[in-house]
Write an enzyme that holds these catalytic residues in place. Sequence first.
Site, short mmCIF file in Angstrom:
data_model
loop_
_atom_site.label_atom_id
_atom_site.label_comp_id
_atom_site.label_asym_id
_atom_site.label_seq_id
_atom_site.Cartn_x
_atom_site.Cartn_y
_atom_site.Cartn_z
N LYS A 49 14.50 -14.52 -31.02
CA LYS A 49 15.71 -14.06 -31.72
C LYS A 49 15.40 -13.74 -33.18
O LYS A 49 15.92 -12.79 -33.74
CB LYS A 49 16.81 -15.12 -31.65
CG LYS A 49 17.48 -15.20 -30.29
CD LYS A 49 18.82 -15.90 -30.37
CE LYS A 49 19.45 -16.04 -29.00
NZ LYS A 49 20.66 -16.86 -29.00
N LYS A 74 13.93 -11.24 -18.55
CA LYS A 74 15.12 -12.02 -18.20
C LYS A 74 16.38 -11.19 -18.41
O LYS A 74 16.47 -10.44 -19.39
CB LYS A 74 15.15 -13.25 -19.14
CG LYS A 74 16.27 -14.23 -18.89
CD LYS A 74 16.32 -15.28 -20.00
CE LYS A 74 17.31 -14.88 -21.08
NZ LYS A 74 18.22 -15.93 -21.54
N LYS A 80 22.19 -10.76 -22.52
CA LYS A 80 23.26 -9.97 -23.15
C LYS A 80 22.67 -8.95 -24.11
O LYS A 80 23.25 -7.91 -24.36
CB LYS A 80 24.21 -10.89 -23.93
CG LYS A 80 25.20 -11.61 -23.05
CD LYS A 80 25.89 -12.73 -23.82
CE LYS A 80 25.85 -14.02 -23.04
NZ LYS A 80 26.06 -15.22 -23.84
P1 ATP Z 1 21.69 -14.58 -23.13
O1 ATP Z 1 20.19 -14.62 -23.11
O2 ATP Z 1 22.24 -13.75 -22.05
O3 ATP Z 1 22.23 -14.17 -24.47
P2 ATP Z 1 21.80 -17.31 -23.72
O4 ATP Z 1 20.87 -18.18 -22.96
O5 ATP Z 1 21.32 -16.91 -25.07
O6 ATP Z 1 22.22 -16.06 -22.86
P3 ATP Z 1 24.28 -18.76 -23.25
O7 ATP Z 1 25.34 -17.76 -23.00
O8 ATP Z 1 24.69 -19.95 -24.04
O9 ATP Z 1 23.12 -18.08 -24.07
O10 ATP Z 1 23.62 -19.25 -21.88
C1 ATP Z 1 24.34 -20.05 -21.00
C2 ATP Z 1 23.48 -20.53 -19.89
O11 ATP Z 1 23.00 -19.42 -19.12
C3 ATP Z 1 22.22 -21.31 -20.30
O12 ATP Z 1 22.16 -22.49 -19.54
C4 ATP Z 1 21.07 -20.40 -19.96
O13 ATP Z 1 19.92 -21.11 -19.58
C5 ATP Z 1 21.62 -19.61 -18.79
N1 ATP Z 1 21.00 -18.29 -18.66
C6 ATP Z 1 20.95 -17.31 -19.60
N2 ATP Z 1 20.32 -16.22 -19.11
C7 ATP Z 1 19.97 -16.52 -17.84
C8 ATP Z 1 19.29 -15.79 -16.79
N3 ATP Z 1 18.87 -14.56 -16.97
N4 ATP Z 1 19.10 -16.40 -15.60
C9 ATP Z 1 19.54 -17.68 -15.39
N5 ATP Z 1 20.17 -18.41 -16.32
C10 ATP Z 1 20.40 -17.85 -17.53
#
Ligand code: ATP
Length: 328
Positions: free
Chosen positions: A113, A194, A197
């Site tokens: 990030k 992965k 968002k």
């Molecule tokens: P993103 O990467 O989409 O911005 P994030 O991990 O930064 O998501 P959160 O929205 O807080 O932020 O994530 C919520 C949950 O979703 C966490 O437990 C994270 O591990 C899980 N998660 C995020 N992306 C994935 C993915 N591609 N596959 C499975 N689990 C995921």
Amino acid sequence: MTTSRVFSGIQPTGDPHIGNFLGAIQNYVRMQDGHDAVYCIVDLHAITVPKDPEELRANTLRLAQLLMASGLDPERCTLFVQSHVPEHAQLGWLMEGTVSFGELSRMTQFKEKGDRSEFVSAGLFTYPALQAADILLYDTNFVPVGDDQRQHLELSRDAAQRFNSRYGETFVVPEHVIPPVAARVMDLQRPDDKMSKSAAAENGLVMMLEDLKSIEKKFKRAVTDSDGEVRWDPENKAGVSNLLSILGAVTDQDPKNLAEQYTQYGALKVDTAEAVIAKLGPIQQRFAELQADPAETSRLLRLGAEKAREVATVVYERARTNIGFLQP
Ligand code: ATP
Ligand code: LTN
């Protein structure tokens, strides 16, 4: 026997995608039963990257409604907003004195990030200390998360152990719960990355509240490979294995067994799209109903925060006393 406590947090940074749903939210729902489950919308974490205030407020409410629509029941679990329970920020500071600069520097999420952002806040760097506080504040036994949170969870465990050995037994040492299938849902267009968002290619990302027709199209266009064989092999066949694990997670089946039932990519894509749509359709409907009454959502979140504080104040008091703060 006492019931074990489950805690997890999710950021109100825009609507969740199917990776968030399959990797995390679906397990939050399952773990409501048989555990004392506490789920937190982590708005303090969200501001580590500058946000538009109105958007943050709206996203927080929407996420609460989407979590409820997905099956989180405020009667069976505690659902609340992080900034409504001030002990998170308070214990966060104690955790900043517990984890080291070196440990935080090794966190891969910060590196990713941080590299992407123009403005890198101090909070983005110390974010995992606040995450440790979130978890430890509830004497948490189990933390359901996706695979990308492994490293943060390890740091939370280290922080608990270090605090306990410095100041005496204070915190429960938590364990992560990572789903066996779909712990890392991949981008449909770039299956080596992965699903996120912040994905570059919009066609690779499937949102929970997306139009169902558009979901169908995205699965049909999902990138696979040219060898034409349906086989479970995440290393060498990332696209096909991703479809198998999405189908497996949605229908509660083993992706390896599913692979044996398909000979063609086309049929696998159609069935995966259908299964995802069958799951998300009713959630989208409930979400629309909940949106009609935002005051009721806010009321439920206030009740959630009250329930959360009953535990948080006790654990914070324990930490405060053990670290040597003078009683006011
Ligand atoms: P993103 O990467 O989409 O911005 P994030 O991990 O930064 O998501 P959160 O929205 O807080 O932020 O994530 C919520 C949950 O979703 C966490 O437990 C994270 O591990 C899980 N998660 C995020 N992306 C994935 C993915 N591609 N596959 C499975 N689990 C995921
Ligand atoms: N860091 C997590 C969100 C998060 C969390 C938590 C997860 C904040 N506090 C406590 C589990 C437990 C993320 O980026 N997905």
